[in-house]
Design an enzyme around this catalytic site. Structure first.
Site, PDB file in Angstrom:
ATOM      1  N   HIS A   1      -9.629   8.138  10.410  1.00 11.05           N
ATOM      2  CA  HIS A   1      -9.516   8.072   8.945  1.00 11.05           C
ATOM      3  C   HIS A   1      -8.383   7.143   8.485  1.00 11.05           C
ATOM      4  O   HIS A   1      -8.647   6.152   7.786  1.00 11.05           O
ATOM      5  CB  HIS A   1      -9.383   9.484   8.360  1.00 11.05           C
ATOM      6  CG  HIS A   1      -8.934   9.511   6.934  1.00 11.05           C
ATOM      7  ND1 HIS A   1      -9.691   8.955   5.918  1.00 11.05           N
ATOM      8  CD2 HIS A   1      -7.797   9.980   6.350  1.00 11.05           C
ATOM      9  CE1 HIS A   1      -9.032   9.106   4.772  1.00 11.05           C
ATOM     10  NE2 HIS A   1      -7.883   9.722   5.012  1.00 11.05           N
TER      11      HIS A   1
ATOM     12  N   HIS B   1      -0.410   7.855   6.292  1.00  7.30           N
ATOM     13  CA  HIS B   1      -0.397   8.524   4.986  1.00  7.30           C
ATOM     14  C   HIS B   1      -0.604  10.034   5.066  1.00  7.30           C
ATOM     15  O   HIS B   1      -0.274  10.751   4.130  1.00  7.30           O
ATOM     16  CB  HIS B   1      -1.385   7.877   4.010  1.00  7.30           C
ATOM     17  CG  HIS B   1      -2.814   8.266   4.211  1.00  7.30           C
ATOM     18  ND1 HIS B   1      -3.672   7.558   4.999  1.00  7.30           N
ATOM     19  CD2 HIS B   1      -3.537   9.297   3.716  1.00  7.30           C
ATOM     20  CE1 HIS B   1      -4.863   8.124   4.984  1.00  7.30           C
ATOM     21  NE2 HIS B   1      -4.811   9.193   4.213  1.00  7.30           N
TER      22      HIS B   1
ATOM     23  N   GLU C   1       1.815  15.503   5.423  1.00  5.38           N
ATOM     24  CA  GLU C   1       1.007  16.623   4.965  1.00  5.38           C
ATOM     25  C   GLU C   1       0.399  17.419   6.127  1.00  5.38           C
ATOM     26  O   GLU C   1       0.467  18.635   6.144  1.00  5.38           O
ATOM     27  CB  GLU C   1      -0.113  16.062   4.068  1.00  5.38           C
ATOM     28  CG  GLU C   1      -0.797  17.087   3.243  1.00  5.38           C
ATOM     29  CD  GLU C   1       0.124  17.655   2.153  1.00  5.38           C
ATOM     30  OE1 GLU C   1      -0.394  18.423   1.367  1.00  5.38           O
ATOM     31  OE2 GLU C   1       1.333  17.357   2.098  1.00  5.38           O
ATOM     32  N   ASP C   2      -0.171  16.705   7.065  1.00  2.00           N
ATOM     33  CA  ASP C   2      -0.966  17.393   8.089  1.00  2.00           C
ATOM     34  C   ASP C   2      -0.224  17.644   9.397  1.00  2.00           C
ATOM     35  O   ASP C   2      -0.692  18.402  10.234  1.00  2.00           O
ATOM     36  CB  ASP C   2      -2.242  16.578   8.398  1.00  2.00           C
ATOM     37  CG  ASP C   2      -3.150  16.486   7.185  1.00  2.00           C
ATOM     38  OD1 ASP C   2      -2.946  17.285   6.242  1.00  2.00           O
ATOM     39  OD2 ASP C   2      -4.037  15.624   7.171  1.00  2.00           O
TER      40      ASP C   2
ATOM     41  N   ASP D   1      -7.724   5.429   0.469  1.00  2.00           N
ATOM     42  CA  ASP D   1      -7.903   6.740   1.102  1.00  2.00           C
ATOM     43  C   ASP D   1      -9.155   7.410   0.543  1.00  2.00           C
ATOM     44  O   ASP D   1     -10.025   7.871   1.275  1.00  2.00           O
ATOM     45  CB  ASP D   1      -6.643   7.577   0.813  1.00  2.00           C
ATOM     46  CG  ASP D   1      -6.756   9.014   1.281  1.00  2.00           C
ATOM     47  OD1 ASP D   1      -7.344   9.241   2.355  1.00  2.00           O
ATOM     48  OD2 ASP D   1      -6.234   9.908   0.576  1.00  2.00           O
TER      49      ASP D   1
ATOM     50  N   ASP E   1     -35.025  -7.610 -14.830  1.00  2.00           N
ATOM     51  CA  ASP E   1     -35.350  -9.010 -15.078  1.00  2.00           C
ATOM     52  C   ASP E   1     -34.095  -9.847 -15.231  1.00  2.00           C
ATOM     53  O   ASP E   1     -34.143 -11.065 -15.173  1.00  2.00           O
ATOM     54  CB  ASP E   1     -36.204  -9.146 -16.346  1.00  2.00           C
ATOM     55  CG  ASP E   1     -37.591  -8.603 -16.102  1.00  2.00           C
ATOM     56  OD1 ASP E   1     -37.897  -8.363 -14.919  1.00  2.00           O
ATOM     57  OD2 ASP E   1     -38.339  -8.414 -17.065  1.00  2.00           O
TER      58      ASP E   1
HETATM   59 MN    MN Z   1      -6.306  10.655   3.729  1.00  2.00          MN
END
Ligand code: MN
Length: 715
Positions: free
Chosen positions: A54, A78, A82-83, A145, A264
Site C-alpha cells: 500500500h 505514512h 498509526e499502525d 493514499d 456525440d
Molecule cells: Mn494509507
C-alpha cells in the site's frame, strides 16, 4: 493513471530516477522503504497482500506528479506512526525533521474521532485546514493514499465501500479539484461513482465501449485535419483525442443533457508552445469550422480559481459532429493536470515546496474561504454545512466587471457576491447588474455571470430581509453581525474609516491631523466634545470627511460629495436612478409618468428598471425590487401620457380640442372616441413637457363649455 499488479521498490526508484536522478536522493528513498517494510512486517491488507504494498503504491502514484523526495519518503512511511507505534522522534532522527513533519501530518489527518457525522466532519475539515496551512504536501500524500485505497476498495465489505466512497466524493475529490490535481480528482470521482451508483457507472461504461470505434474514427480524421491545418501555418503542436471521464458524463446527464448529445460530443486537446499560438490556433480552427456561439471560454485571460488555464471552444467538426476543443500551452497543461503539484515538474523552480505553500495560501481562493469559515464563530452544523456546500462542492464562478473571478456556492445571489468581494461592498450595496441587465437581489447567479454591484454611500446598510435571500452562511453571518453591532457603533467605525481614507487620499499623516490643537479646533467648530461624536457625525452623513479635514487643512473648493446620481443617457428619459449609472430605464405604459409626477422604479426581470407613478396600482409592493428614482432637474423631452376627456355632447368636438392642445405646444399621438349615452369620452395620448404643462392644458380645456371632466388614465 497507469496501474500494475505488483510494484517493487526497484520500480519506484526507476520512476523517481526519471525526474530526480541524484543517487543520494534515491538512496534515502530506499532507506525509507526498508524502514517502513520492517515496521509493517507481518501486517496484511484486506486484499491479502503484505501491507507494504500500500505505501509503495501511494509513492508510485506520487511519482506521476513528480513529487519531491521528502514527499515520496513520507508516503512510504505514512502509516507507520498509526499502525506500528513508531514515534515521530524516531523518524525525525532517521530521516530529518521535514520528512518527520510530513509523516506526522498525514497521521494526524487519518486519526479522526467521531460520534456523530457532523462532529466527524468538523474534525476532518479542521484537520485539513491544519494540514494545508502547515504543509500542503500533507494533503497531497493523503489524496494519493485515498486513491490507492479506492483502487483496492473491492476488498472491503459493501457497507464500508459506500461509506468511504461517499467521503471521497464529498471531501477528497473536491479537495483534489481545488488544488487543481485533475489526474487524481478525476480517478477518485470515477471510482467513487462505481461504488455509489454501480448501475449508472457500468451503464455509461458499456455505452462508451459500444460507440468507441465509431467515435475513435471520427476523432482520428478530425485530428489529421487539424494537424495539417496548424502545420501549414507553422504552428508546432501536439494534439490528442481525449477521453471524457465517466463521472463527467454522469454529471452532464444529471444536469438534464441527453445521452446522445454527450456521446456525440467528441473532444480534442491541442498543445502548443506559446500563449500567442493558442490564439492563433483558435483563429485557424474557427476559420474552418463554425463555432457554437457562447461556448467559447477564454480561461487564459481569466484563469479559474484553481489556476486552470486553457481556451475552450465547441465547433461543428467533420461529418457534423460536435467537437469540444481545448487549446493550451505545455505549461498550462501541466497545471491543468497537476495543479498545485505542477511546481514539482519545473526543475528551475528550486524550492518547490515553498512555492506550493505560498500558492496554496495566496492563490487558492477556497483555502482562504475555509480559513475564514474557521475563524467565524459558528455552530458545528453551520461550519460543516458551509464547508461542504459552499467551499468544497457545487461552486459557481462569476466575474467582477474587471474580470476577477469570485467563487460562490450554487444558487448564490448578488448579495453573496457583494459580501464576498468585501463586507463593505455588501453593506453599501443598493443594486446589482448582471450581464448588463439590472436584477433583483434574490436573482440566482449562474456560472460566468458578470456581476456589477452598485453601492451608495448613503446606504444605511443591509436590510433584515437579506437574511432570507442570501445563500451562504458566511454572508448571513456578516449580515447578522451588522445588526448585532448597534447602528451607532457601525456609524462610528464608518466615520473613522472615512476620515482615515480622506487623510490617506490627501497624504496627511494621522498624527499630523490628530494633534491636541487640531482636535480642539474640530470640537469647537463642530460643537462636539469627543472623537466618537466626530466619527458618528461623519459616519451617519451629517458631516463629510472632506469637510472635517478641510477644517484643519484647507483645500481649494471642491464640490461636496453627494450620493452618486448619474443622468441616464440613451434611454430617452430624464430619470436618475439612485446609486446606479448606465441602466436601462423604461417609463411604464400603464401610468405613463411625466416629469413632476412622484415616481418609483421597479426592477424588472431582465428589462431594466420600469418607472411608474407612485400611485400606480400595477406597482408591485415587494420592497426589495423597488428602487429610488428621480426626475432630472431640467428635462427637455416631451412625454406621452394618456388622458380621458368627458364631454357632455355627442357632437364631434375633437378638432376644436386638438387646436387648443396644439396651441399649448403639445401634440397628440392618437385618440379613441367612445360614446356613453349622451356623452362622448375621448381617450387621448398626448405629449407634454411636465406636470405643470399638463395642468395648464387641463385648465385651458376646462374652459370649453362642453367639457365635464378631465382625468389622467391609469391602465
Ligand atoms: Mn494509507
Amino acid at each position: 493513471m497507469s496501474m500494475k499488479e505488483t510494484y517493487t521498490i526497484e520500480d519506484l526508484l526507476e520512476k523517481v530516477k526519471k525526474y530526480q536522478p541524484d543517487p543520494n536522493d534515491l538512496e534515502k528513498i530506499r532507506e525509507a522503504y526498508i524502514f517502513a517494510e520492517k515496521c509493517h512486517k507481518g501486517q496484511f491488507r484486506k486484499t491479502g497482500e503484505p501491507y507494504i504494498i500500500h505505501p509503495l503504491n501511494v509513492a508510485i502514484i506520487l511519482t506521476e506528479i513528480y513529487a519531491d523526495k521528502e514527499t515520496i519518503m513520507a508516503a512510504l512511511m505514512h502509516d507507520v506512526i498509526e499502525d506500528c507505534d513508531v514515534e515521530k522522534e524516531e523518524i525525525d532522527e532517521k530521516f530529518g525533521l521535514e520528512v518527520g513533519r510530513l509523516v506526522y501530518g498525514v497521521s494526524k489527518l487519518g486519526r479522526i474521532n467521531f460520534s456523530t457525522e457532523n462532529e466527524y466532519l468538523i474534525d476532518y475539515y479542521k484537520k485539513i485546514i491544519v494540514g494545508m496551512s502547515e504543509d500542503v504536501r500533507v494533503i497531497i500524500v493523503k489524496l494519493a493514499d485515498r486513491l490507492h485505497n479506492m483502487r483496492t476498495l473491492w476488498a472491503l465489505p459493501e457497507e464500508k465501500q459506500r461509506k468511504i466512497a461517499k467521503e471521497t466524493m464529498e471531501i477528497l475529490a473536491p479537495l483534489a479539484h481545488h488544488l487543481g490535481i485533475h489526474k487524481i480528482k478525476s480517478e477518485l470521482e470515477d471510482l467513487s461513482l462505481r461504488y455509489l451508483k454501480p448501475e449508472v457507472f457500468y451503464d455509461i461504461a458499456e455505452k462508451l465501449n459500444k460507440t468507441k470505434v465509431e467515435r475513435d474514427n471520427t476523432v482520428n480524421e478530425m485530428l489529421k485535419y487539424v494537424t495539417n491545418l496548424l502545420t501549414e501555418h507553422g504552428i508546432t503542436h501536439e494534439i490528442k483525442g481525449r477521453a471524457k471521464s465517466i463521472y463527467s458524463i454522469y454529471n452532464k446527464l444529471n444536469k438534464g443533457r441527453k445521452f446522445s448529445d454527450i456521446y456525440d460530443l467528441l473532444a480534442l486537446r491541442i498543445l502548443v508552445h506559446t500563449e500567442q499560438e493558442c490564439y492563433l490556433a483558435l483563429g485557424l480552427i474557427h476559420s474552418k469550422f463554425k463555432p457554437i456561439p457562447k461556448r467559447f471560454k477564454d480561461y487564459i485571460a481569466m484563469p479559474k480559481p484553481n489556476m486552470y488555464q486553457s481556451l475552450h471552444t465547441t465547433i461543428f467538426g467533420i461529418d457534423g459532429y460536435l467537437f469540444e476543443i481545448q487549446i493550451r500551452t505545455y505549461e498550462m497543461d501541466e497545471i491543468a493536470e497537476n495543479g498545485i503539484a505542477s511546481h514539482w515538474a519545473y526543475k528551475e523552480h528550486k524550492d518547490a515546496s515553498v512555492l506550493m505553500q505560498n500558492t496554496t495560501e495566496q492563490k487558492l481562493q477556497f483555502f482562504k474561504s475555509i480559513i475564514e469559515l474557521n475563524e467565524d464563530k459558528m455552530s458545528t452544523e453551520d461550519f460543516v454545512n458551509s464547508v461542504k456546500d459552499e467551499v468544497l462542492n457545487n461552486n459557481i464562478y462569476c466575474f467582477t466587471p474587471k474580470g476577477d473571478i469570485i467563487e460562490l456556492p450554487h444558487e448564490a445571489t448578488p448579495i453573496d457576491f457583494a459580501y464576498k468581494v468585501h463586507t463593505r461592498v455588501g453593506e453599501t450595496m443598493v443594486g446589482a447588474i448582471v450581464n448588463n441587465s439590472i436584477v433583483p437581489l434574490d436573482y440566482k447567479l449562474k456560472n460566468n455571470d458578470i456581476v456589477k454591484i452598485n453601492t451608495s454611500k448613503s446606504s444605511k446598510g443591509p436590510s433584515r430581509e437579506w437574511l432570507n435571500i442570501a445563500k451562504s452562511t458566511q454572508t448571513r453571518n456578516k449580515i447578522r453581525a451588522f445588526f448585532t453591532k448597534s447602528e451607532k457603533e457601525v456609524y462610528i467605525e464608518r466615520g473613522k474609516e472615512a476620515i482615515e481614507k480622506e487623510l490617506r487620499k490627501r497624504k496627511i499623516a494621522y498624527d499630523e491631523f490628530y494633534t491636541t490643537e487640531h482636535v480642539d479646533t474640530l470640537f469647537k467648530s463642530l460643537k462636539i466634545s469627543s472623537l466618537e461624536e466626530l466619527y458618528l457625525e461623519v459616519g451617519n452623513g451629517k458631516n463629510s470627511a472632506m469637510m472635517v479635514v478641510n477644517l484643519i487643512f484647507k483645500k481649494e473648493e471642491e464640490p461636496i460629495e453627494h450620493p452618486k446620481k448619474v443622468i441616464v443617457k440613451n434611454s430617452d428619459t430624464d430619470i436618475l436612478v439612485s446609486g446606479i449609472d448606465k441602466v436601462k430605464v423604461n417609463l411604464a405604459n400603464c401610468c405613463n409618468p411625466i416629469p413632476g409626477d412622484e415616481i418609483v422604479g421597479y426592477i424588472t426581470k431582465g428589462n431594466g428598471i420600469s418607472v411608474h407613478r407612485c400611485n400606480c396600482h400595477n406597482l408591485e409592493v415587494l420592497e426589495r425590487r423597488n428602487v429610488e428614482v428621480h426626475w432630472c432637474e431640467n428635462t427637455t423631452d416631451k412625454y406621452m401620457t394618456t388622458i380621458l376627456i368627458h364631454c357632455n355632447t355627442r357632437e364631434n368636438k375633437l378638432i376644436e380640442m386638438l387646436q387648443k392642445i396644439n396651441m399649448l405646444d403639445s401634440g397628440i399621438d392618437k385618440f379613441v372616441t367612445m360614446s356613453r349615452g349622451d356623452d362622448t369620452i375621448y381617450e387621448v395620448d398626448l405629449y407634454v413637457k411636465n406636470l405643470q404643462h399638463l395642468e395648464k392644458i387641463f385648465a385651458e380645456l376646462q374652459k370649453l363649455p362642453y367639457i365635464k371632466r378631465i382625468e389622467r388614465l391609469m391602465k
